[in-house]
Design an enzyme around this catalytic site. Structure first.
Site, PDB file in Angstrom:
ATOM      1  N   GLN A 135       0.844  -1.195   0.000  1.00  0.00           N
ATOM      2  CA  GLN A 135       0.000   0.000   0.000  1.00  0.00           C
ATOM      3  C   GLN A 135       0.877   1.241   0.000  1.00  0.00           C
ATOM      4  O   GLN A 135       1.629   1.482   0.945  1.00  0.00           O
ATOM      5  CB  GLN A 135      -0.890  -0.038   1.236  1.00  0.00           C
ATOM      6  CG  GLN A 135      -1.775   1.152   1.443  1.00  0.00           C
ATOM      7  CD  GLN A 135      -2.549   1.045   2.747  1.00  0.00           C
ATOM      8  OE1 GLN A 135      -3.109   0.012   3.068  1.00  0.00           O
ATOM      9  NE2 GLN A 135      -2.541   2.118   3.517  1.00  0.00           N
ATOM     10  N   SER A 138       1.587   6.726   2.505  1.00  0.00           N
ATOM     11  CA  SER A 138       2.299   7.723   3.311  1.00  0.00           C
ATOM     12  C   SER A 138       3.441   8.383   2.552  1.00  0.00           C
ATOM     13  O   SER A 138       4.097   7.756   1.721  1.00  0.00           O
ATOM     14  CB  SER A 138       2.860   7.056   4.575  1.00  0.00           C
ATOM     15  OG  SER A 138       1.828   6.548   5.378  1.00  0.00           O
ATOM     16  N   SER A 170       5.194  -0.972   3.975  1.00  0.00           N
ATOM     17  CA  SER A 170       5.481  -2.322   4.462  1.00  0.00           C
ATOM     18  C   SER A 170       5.508  -3.313   3.298  1.00  0.00           C
ATOM     19  O   SER A 170       4.597  -3.336   2.479  1.00  0.00           O
ATOM     20  CB  SER A 170       4.430  -2.765   5.476  1.00  0.00           C
ATOM     21  OG  SER A 170       4.390  -1.889   6.576  1.00  0.00           O
ATOM     22  N   GLU A 253      -8.076  -1.330   6.494  1.00  0.00           N
ATOM     23  CA  GLU A 253      -6.777  -1.388   7.148  1.00  0.00           C
ATOM     24  C   GLU A 253      -6.922  -1.327   8.655  1.00  0.00           C
ATOM     25  O   GLU A 253      -6.320  -2.117   9.392  1.00  0.00           O
ATOM     26  CB  GLU A 253      -5.902  -0.235   6.660  1.00  0.00           C
ATOM     27  CG  GLU A 253      -4.540  -0.188   7.345  1.00  0.00           C
ATOM     28  CD  GLU A 253      -3.691   0.992   6.885  1.00  0.00           C
ATOM     29  OE1 GLU A 253      -2.471   0.834   6.813  1.00  0.00           O
ATOM     30  OE2 GLU A 253      -4.251   2.063   6.598  1.00  0.00           O
ATOM     31  N   GLU A 382      -3.580  10.415  17.141  1.00  0.00           N
ATOM     32  CA  GLU A 382      -4.296  11.693  17.047  1.00  0.00           C
ATOM     33  C   GLU A 382      -5.346  11.665  15.931  1.00  0.00           C
ATOM     34  O   GLU A 382      -6.476  12.148  16.103  1.00  0.00           O
ATOM     35  CB  GLU A 382      -3.299  12.830  16.795  1.00  0.00           C
ATOM     36  CG  GLU A 382      -2.355  13.110  17.959  1.00  0.00           C
ATOM     37  CD  GLU A 382      -1.199  12.122  18.061  1.00  0.00           C
ATOM     38  OE1 GLU A 382      -0.484  12.152  19.073  1.00  0.00           O
ATOM     39  OE2 GLU A 382      -1.018  11.308  17.126  1.00  0.00           O
TER      40      GLU A 382
END
Length: 415
Positions: A135, A138, A170, A253, A382
């Site tokens: 995936q 990020s 990953s 996810e 957060e």
């Protein structure tokens, strides 16, 4: 609510148990049972190769991705049957680690937004262990703000040309395909100018650089894209609708991470039952027992919250924002338990080795080193708190000053 197996579920469980008993690679049982939390490694074998062999055998027995439709390599099983299978697969489920992103996140996204040709071409191979997916979300400059990404895709004829960088991917170093979200229109607000694709990770212009982790593993990677060509046929969803598509991936996810993440509670109970402190066994100490009780209650809450998600799936609903709860709580608990175990061990907590005593001590060391990543993967604490507050509890939304500002007008350094 009755959590006992129905007669049909009991029969399914018995069938699954017999198949695992007859086919599981028992030569790895001892190593898998002792694998430190956050560090699954086989001494003399590559876990990717062993995982592929196990995944292939499961596919041949019709036990791989069993909740998927049969035409895509699954079994058409119910969500409850999927849970029963995971329970019966037990420690051997650790061998499927390389396929968890594909099975839990990428596959459902392709199934929801891909063409019929793409689904029939890729999903059976993913289920059979022939293809591994990653995936690509990020980025270094975006942090947990997926919509703040800079990787861009420009339309040229029937293709898209991609340039940019992803990080913390990953399994990218052994993946065959990846889900990629990129910016296709910088002239609109950041959430509206994104498009989702899937690409061959061996495409010219794709460079993968592994990242060495504190626990000695190399599971994460930086991925660079230089003029990478992706056919428009590999677009998932409409142009500019990448954010909506990504929500399907992210919800799956968080459910996948939250449901499978080890919290360390059973290991902690066993550890405290055998650890001698100055005045006796740790488990007899009132302060230790109070900690254990608190974690036991949270672990039970996680279990039944996951059952709520399973019930929703059984009704045909997609995973929702409530799955952020499991991921948030389990990630924090993992770190808390590891920290407390290291405190109890004192100086012995720095030991690691191959003998039984240091393996037991070292598992919490590895757990502590791995736990911070669990509070980042799939959304930071957060971000998850904002999701729970706004989309589960219905509280007022956080202030977002850039919500309606075109992406290329948002002040930033080094754009």
């Amino acid at each position: 609510m009755n959590f006992d197996d129905t007669p049909q579920e009991a029969a399914f469980r018995e069938t699954a148990r017999k198949w695992v008993e007859a086919n599981a690679p028992k030569e790895f049982l001892a190593e898998l049972s002792k694998s430190s939390l956050g560090r699954i490694r086989l001494a003399n074998h590559d876990i990717v190769d062993v995982g592929k062999a196990w995944q292939k055998k499961k596919a041949e027995g019709n036990w791989a991705c069993l909740h998927w439709p049969k035409e895509y390599g699954g079994r058409g099983a119910t969500p409850i049957e999927r849970v029963i299978w995971q329970q019966e697969e037990g420690v051997y489920g650790k061998l499927t680690q390389p396929f968890q992103i594909g099975e839990g996140m990428c596959g459902p996204t392709v199934m929801a937004f891909g063409s019929e040709e793409a689904k029939r071409r890729h999903l059976p191979k993913l289920a059979a262990g022939e293809e591994i997916w990653c995936q690509l979300f990020s980025e270094p400059s975006a942090g947990s703000d997926v919509a703040g990404l800079r990787t861009r895709a420009e339309k040229k004829g029937d293709n898209w040309v991609v340039n940019g960088q992803k990080i913390w991917t990953s399994g990218a170093h052994y993946s065959d395909y990846g889900l990629l979200i990129a910016r296709t229109d910088p002239n609109v607000p950041k959430h509206k100018g994104l498009t989702m694709f899937f690409l061959d990770m061996k495409s010219p212009g794709v460079e993968v650089r592994p990242i060495k982790q504190a626990n000695g593993m190399q599971e994460f990677n930086e991925v660079y894209f230089t003029d990478v060509v992706i056919p428009d046929s590999q677009r998932l969803g409409a142009i500019g609708e990448g954010w909506s598509v990504s929500l399907t991936t992210l919800m799956n996810e968080r459910m996948s991470i939250g449901s499978r993440l080890a919290t360390g509670v059973p290991e902690m109970f066993e550890f405290c039952s055998n650890l001698m402190l100055e005045d006796g066994l740790a488990i007899d100490d009132p302060a230790v027992r109070s900690k254990l009780a608190s974690w036991a209650v949270k672990s039970s809450g996680l279990k039944y919250t996951s059952y709520r998600a399973i019930s929703a799936l059984s009704k045909g609903e997609r995973p929702g924002p409530e799955n952020s709860i499991g991921k948030l709580v389990s990630g924090m608990m993992l770190q808390d338990i590891a920290t407390y175990a290291m405190d109890l061990q004192g100086a012995a907590g720095v030991l690691t080795g191959t003998d039984e005593e240091t393996v037991v001590q070292g598992q919490f060391q590895q757990m502590l080193l791995s736990s911070p990543s669990m509070r980042i993967a799939g959304g930071t604490d957060e971000i998850l708190r904002n999701i729970i507050a706004e989309r589960v509890l219905g509280l007022p939304g956080d202030i977002r000053v850039d919500k309606d500002v075109p992406y290329n007008k948002i002040p930033t350094k080094g754009r």
